[in-house]
Design a protein around this motif. Structure first.
Motif, PDB file in Angstrom:
ATOM      1  N   ILE A 309       0.845  -1.230   0.063  1.00 24.45           N
ATOM      2  CA  ILE A 309      -0.128   0.103  -0.132  1.00 24.45           C
ATOM      3  C   ILE A 309       0.643   1.174   0.011  1.00 24.45           C
ATOM      4  CG2 ILE A 309      -1.834   1.404   1.210  1.00 24.45           C
ATOM      5  CD1 ILE A 309      -2.797  -1.382   2.542  1.00 24.45           C
ATOM      6  N   ALA A 310       1.798   1.323   1.068  1.00 21.26           N
ATOM      7  CA  ALA A 310       2.507   2.653   1.201  1.00 21.26           C
ATOM      8  C   ALA A 310       3.439   2.640  -0.017  1.00 21.26           C
ATOM      9  CB  ALA A 310       3.539   2.534   2.309  1.00 21.26           C
ATOM     10  N   LEU A 311       4.157   1.714  -0.541  1.00 21.01           N
ATOM     11  CA  LEU A 311       5.207   2.104  -1.657  1.00 21.01           C
ATOM     12  C   LEU A 311       4.398   2.388  -3.017  1.00 21.01           C
ATOM     13  CD1 LEU A 311       8.033  -0.693  -0.848  1.00 21.01           C
ATOM     14  CD2 LEU A 311       7.905   1.809  -0.408  1.00 21.01           C
ATOM     15  N   SER A 312       3.314   1.527  -3.217  1.00 24.83           N
ATOM     16  CA  SER A 312       2.566   2.009  -4.393  1.00 24.83           C
ATOM     17  C   SER A 312       1.760   3.175  -4.327  1.00 24.83           C
ATOM     18  CB  SER A 312       1.366   0.811  -4.561  1.00 24.83           C
ATOM     19  OG  SER A 312       1.854  -0.614  -4.573  1.00 24.83           O
ATOM     20  N   LEU A 313       1.421   3.758  -3.300  1.00 24.01           N
ATOM     21  CA  LEU A 313       1.063   5.197  -3.196  1.00 24.01           C
ATOM     22  C   LEU A 313       2.354   6.065  -3.391  1.00 24.01           C
ATOM     23  CD1 LEU A 313      -1.716   4.919  -0.220  1.00 24.01           C
ATOM     24  CD2 LEU A 313      -2.042   5.513  -2.530  1.00 24.01           C
ATOM     25  N   MET A 431      12.404  10.445  -8.713  1.00 23.56           N
ATOM     26  CA  MET A 431      11.547   9.485  -9.488  1.00 23.56           C
ATOM     27  C   MET A 431      12.180   8.217  -9.724  1.00 23.56           C
ATOM     28  SD  MET A 431       9.001   9.682 -12.668  1.00 23.56           S
ATOM     29  CE  MET A 431      10.421  10.498 -13.972  1.00 23.56           C
ATOM     30  N   MET A 432      13.444   8.144 -10.465  1.00 25.33           N
ATOM     31  CA  MET A 432      14.322   6.780 -10.660  1.00 25.33           C
ATOM     32  C   MET A 432      14.684   6.196  -9.300  1.00 25.33           C
ATOM     33  SD  MET A 432      13.880   6.126 -13.567  1.00 25.33           S
ATOM     34  CE  MET A 432      14.968   4.457 -13.550  1.00 25.33           C
ATOM     35  N   LEU A 433      15.269   7.158  -8.474  1.00 21.87           N
ATOM     36  CA  LEU A 433      15.650   6.501  -7.294  1.00 21.87           C
ATOM     37  C   LEU A 433      14.754   5.755  -6.175  1.00 21.87           C
ATOM     38  CD1 LEU A 433      18.326   8.921  -5.815  1.00 21.87           C
ATOM     39  CD2 LEU A 433      18.736   6.693  -6.721  1.00 21.87           C
ATOM     40  N   ILE A 434      13.489   6.491  -6.340  1.00 24.05           N
ATOM     41  CA  ILE A 434      12.375   5.776  -5.403  1.00 24.05           C
ATOM     42  C   ILE A 434      11.625   4.674  -6.039  1.00 24.05           C
ATOM     43  CG2 ILE A 434      10.108   6.302  -4.545  1.00 24.05           C
ATOM     44  CD1 ILE A 434      10.938   9.018  -4.314  1.00 24.05           C
ATOM     45  N   PHE A 435      11.543   4.906  -7.593  1.00 24.73           N
ATOM     46  CA  PHE A 435      10.833   3.527  -8.110  1.00 24.73           C
ATOM     47  C   PHE A 435      11.811   2.389  -8.007  1.00 24.73           C
ATOM     48  CE2 PHE A 435      10.235   0.882 -11.998  1.00 24.73           C
ATOM     49  CZ  PHE A 435       8.968   0.509 -11.524  1.00 24.73           C
ATOM     50  N   LEU A 436      12.999   2.545  -8.468  1.00 24.58           N
ATOM     51  CA  LEU A 436      14.010   1.355  -8.608  1.00 24.58           C
ATOM     52  C   LEU A 436      14.198   0.730  -7.162  1.00 24.58           C
ATOM     53  CD1 LEU A 436      16.884   3.142 -10.655  1.00 24.58           C
ATOM     54  CD2 LEU A 436      15.403   1.036 -11.187  1.00 24.58           C
ATOM     55  N   SER A 438      11.981   1.011  -4.788  1.00 23.38           N
ATOM     56  CA  SER A 438      10.662   0.290  -4.324  1.00 23.38           C
ATOM     57  C   SER A 438      10.306  -0.988  -5.029  1.00 23.38           C
ATOM     58  CB  SER A 438       9.466   1.125  -4.578  1.00 23.38           C
ATOM     59  OG  SER A 438       9.482   2.479  -4.176  1.00 23.38           O
ATOM     60  N   ALA A 439      10.963  -1.242  -6.288  1.00 19.83           N
ATOM     61  CA  ALA A 439      10.715  -2.551  -7.071  1.00 19.83           C
ATOM     62  C   ALA A 439      11.462  -3.732  -6.607  1.00 19.83           C
ATOM     63  CB  ALA A 439      11.037  -2.235  -8.626  1.00 19.83           C
ATOM     64  N   THR A 440      12.925  -3.188  -6.349  1.00 25.43           N
ATOM     65  CA  THR A 440      13.747  -4.213  -5.814  1.00 25.43           C
ATOM     66  C   THR A 440      13.307  -4.569  -4.340  1.00 25.43           C
ATOM     67  OG1 THR A 440      15.288  -2.445  -5.445  1.00 25.43           O
ATOM     68  CG2 THR A 440      15.724  -3.481  -7.342  1.00 25.43           C
ATOM     69  N   TYR A 441      12.954  -3.822  -3.460  1.00 25.33           N
ATOM     70  CA  TYR A 441      12.657  -4.155  -2.281  1.00 25.33           C
ATOM     71  C   TYR A 441      11.329  -4.779  -2.332  1.00 25.33           C
ATOM     72  CZ  TYR A 441      10.812  -3.356   2.588  1.00 25.33           C
ATOM     73  OH  TYR A 441      10.286  -3.707   3.811  1.00 25.33           O
ATOM     74  N   LEU A 442      10.302  -4.775  -2.998  1.00 25.63           N
ATOM     75  CA  LEU A 442       9.118  -5.576  -3.131  1.00 25.63           C
ATOM     76  C   LEU A 442       9.546  -6.841  -3.970  1.00 25.63           C
ATOM     77  CD1 LEU A 442       6.527  -3.083  -4.679  1.00 25.63           C
ATOM     78  CD2 LEU A 442       6.360  -4.193  -2.437  1.00 25.63           C
ATOM     79  N   ALA A 457       0.197  -4.924  -8.577  1.00 23.29           N
ATOM     80  CA  ALA A 457      -0.464  -3.794  -7.574  1.00 23.29           C
ATOM     81  C   ALA A 457       0.187  -2.377  -7.698  1.00 23.29           C
ATOM     82  CB  ALA A 457      -0.449  -4.310  -6.270  1.00 23.29           C
ATOM     83  N   ASN A 458       1.427  -2.250  -7.840  1.00 23.74           N
ATOM     84  CA  ASN A 458       2.194  -1.257  -7.816  1.00 23.74           C
ATOM     85  C   ASN A 458       1.855  -0.445  -9.301  1.00 23.74           C
ATOM     86  OD1 ASN A 458       4.791   0.325  -8.678  1.00 23.74           O
ATOM     87  ND2 ASN A 458       4.829   0.350  -6.599  1.00 23.74           N
TER      88      ASN A 458
END
Length: 521
Positions: A309-313, A431-436, A438-442, A457-458
């Motif tokens: 929920i949090a990372l997708s938001l 944008m790139m730092l947060i997305f990369l 988040s994706a690797t963490y998920l 979901a993301n």
């Protein structure tokens, strides 16, 4: 049951030995004419199927670790070449989404519609990105990744051409929606292709980053190319540009693309060898699996998993702001500096610079801070916490509000236009730092199919925000003013800054409380 002489016999099985009896470890007596009946009786008593029954074939797998059919064992140059098509297809598909936005005035004039209506084709195309992955999963299961690319991209080009020929804004919205849906499988399947070809923990990090960058670069360069071409031509030429870029690329890759999907490769080889294929699940079971992974489970995770929920938001908000900027930046620079569509489109070069810098920074953090702490934990007999993946997001989260406040307080006639233009660089960077991160963490947190659902979901929320945000951009900037509107976005960004820091500190707690198969400890 067997006579003692036969049990003591040391003779080889010989050509008359039944293969099934050999598999059971039963030696065939030489003189017993009723041996088959005896074996059948033994099998029946032990609950095993009769000898003549169809025995399910074993799951297909590589012959050995160095199997040349395994894409990870292909020559390095071949693996690099096979990485390029999904990245370029993703680039072209996302390039098409905002490419016409700098020419919305032409659409208003031609179809006699409001500015908000002229932006709806951007929304429908982006909405297609959210819906399209539901097509990608069953198609890749049936035909393999190669044919998903070729079929979906061919349809994408077809409906892009239809968009360029649209006689009214309604047709344009519908054709763009379909183009987004059939183009989205390139985005959804591409990550799987990278995983097929590369071991991202060893030598595939650069390839994965190249693929992830491509859709962000496509989205940011869309207004640049669109502004340049629509300045001298009509908005329809923005669609023709997509065809001129994507068409030759598509034709070039047709004869050279290889299948990388393991089940598809092994199935083809088994047929060539005359092997019996494992039984296929029923149509109902296959459809249930597809719906579970692509729709039900992602939606369930969006409502029940705090990490998802949090990372997708967070990533959805950033993506929404990016798409909001497709309308807000031309408006802001047009009203304050009297920029035309060509000049407004060039502002997005700043975002491209930020995306490249953000990707490079992620690579540096991953290879230094993350790798060093990971190896230190392993050397001490400990599990390296997956929350180390969020270090990059923590850096990016600080840059995001800086970018938004910078733009909000400097985009005015009394300050030179280069100052707010430069503020877009830290936006692309964050944008790139947060997305990369988040994706690797998920991926590291959720195991196997749950990770695919978490990313789905993301993506569902991310493209949903991207579709909606442009619809209220102009009303927001007109009613609140450029400064207050962007400041409001900056305040939201400040609140969301807590997300990576909270999960860096308490992520283990949320992982252990998860109802899904997550990495514990």
């Amino acid at each position: 049951m067997f006579d003692k002489d036969a049990q003591k016999s040391k003779e080889p099985y010989g050509s008359s030995a039944n293969p099934s009896s050999i598999e059971l470890g039963i030696q065939r007596p030489v003189n017993d004419v009723d041996v088959d009946a005896e074996i059948e009786l033994q099998r029946k008593e032990s609950g095993m199927p009769p000898l003549d029954a169809d025995v399910p074939s074993a799951p297909l797998d590589w012959d050995h670790p160095d199997d040349e059919k395994n894409p990870r064992n292909w020559a390095f140059g071949d693996r690099v070449f096979q990485t390029i098509p999904p990245a370029l297809f993703s680039f072209v598909v996302t390039l098409a989404s905002p490419i016409y936005t700098t020419a919305t005035q032409q659409i208003q004039d031609e179809f006699n519609v409001s500015f908000e209506v002229a932006l709806v084709p951007l929304t429908t195309h982006t909405l297609g990105f959210a819906l399209g992955p539901m097509l990608a999963a069953p198609l890749s299961e049936m035909f393999g990744r190669k044919y998903v690319y070729l079929i979906s991209f061919a349809l994408f080009l077809l409906f892009t051409m239809a968009s360029g020929l649209a006689p009214n804004v309604t047709a344009l919205c519908i054709f763009r929606l379909i183009a987004g849906c059939v183009g989205a499988p390139a985005l959804a399947v591409g990550a799987g292709t990278i995983g097929d070809i590369w071991d991202t923990h060893k030598d595939g990090g650069l390839a994965a980053m190249f693929f992830i960058m491509s859709p962000f670069l496509g989205s940011s360069l869309g207004p640049v190319f669109g502004g340049l071409i629509s300045y001298h031509r009509t908005w329809r030429w923005t669609m023709w540009l997509v065809l001129l870029v994507g068409g030759p690329m598509f034709l070039w890759f047709i004869p050279f693309m290889k299948e990388t999907y393991k089940p598809a490769i092994l199935k083809k080889r088994a047929i060539e060898r005359g092997q019996k294929l494992p039984p296929k699940p029923s149509g109902a079971e296959a459809m249930k699996k597809v719906l579970l992974i692509t729709l039900f489970r992602p939606v369930h995770m969006l409502f029940t998993e705090p990490i998802v929920i949090a990372l997708s938001l967070y990533t959805a908000f950033i993506f929404g702001v990016l798409f909001l900027f497709f309308a807000a930046i031309p408006y802001s620079f047009g009203t304050q500096y009297h920029f035309d569509r060509r000049q407004s489109g060039l502002i997005f070069i700043s975002s491209v610079i930020g995306i490249i810098l953000g990707s490079m920074t992620f690579g540096v953090i991953d290879r230094t801070i993350y790798k060093r702490r990971y190896e230190h934990a392993i050397a001490n007999g400990q599990k390296a916490p997956v929350e180390l993946r969020l270090i990059s997001a923590m850096v990016g989260s600080l840059a995001l509000p800086v970018s938004l406040f910078w733009f909000a307080w400097t985009c005015r006639t009394s300050i030179h236009w280069i100052v707010p233009t430069l503020s877009i660089i830290p936006f692309g960077f964050s944008m790139m730092l947060i997305f990369l991160a988040s994706a690797t963490y998920l991926v590291d947190t959720y195991q196997f199919m749950a990770a695919a659902s978490a990313l789905a979901a993301n993506g569902l929320l991310r493209y949903g925000f991207g579709a909606v945000f442009p619809l209220f951009a102009i009303q927001m900037y007109t009613n609140l003013g450029i400064g207050m509107a962007t400041t409001a976005l900056g305040i939201i960004a400040v609140v969301l800054t807590a997300v990576p820091f909270v999960f860096y500190q308490f992520g283990r707690y949320f992982r252990e409380k998860s109802g899904y198969d997550t990495l514990k400890g």
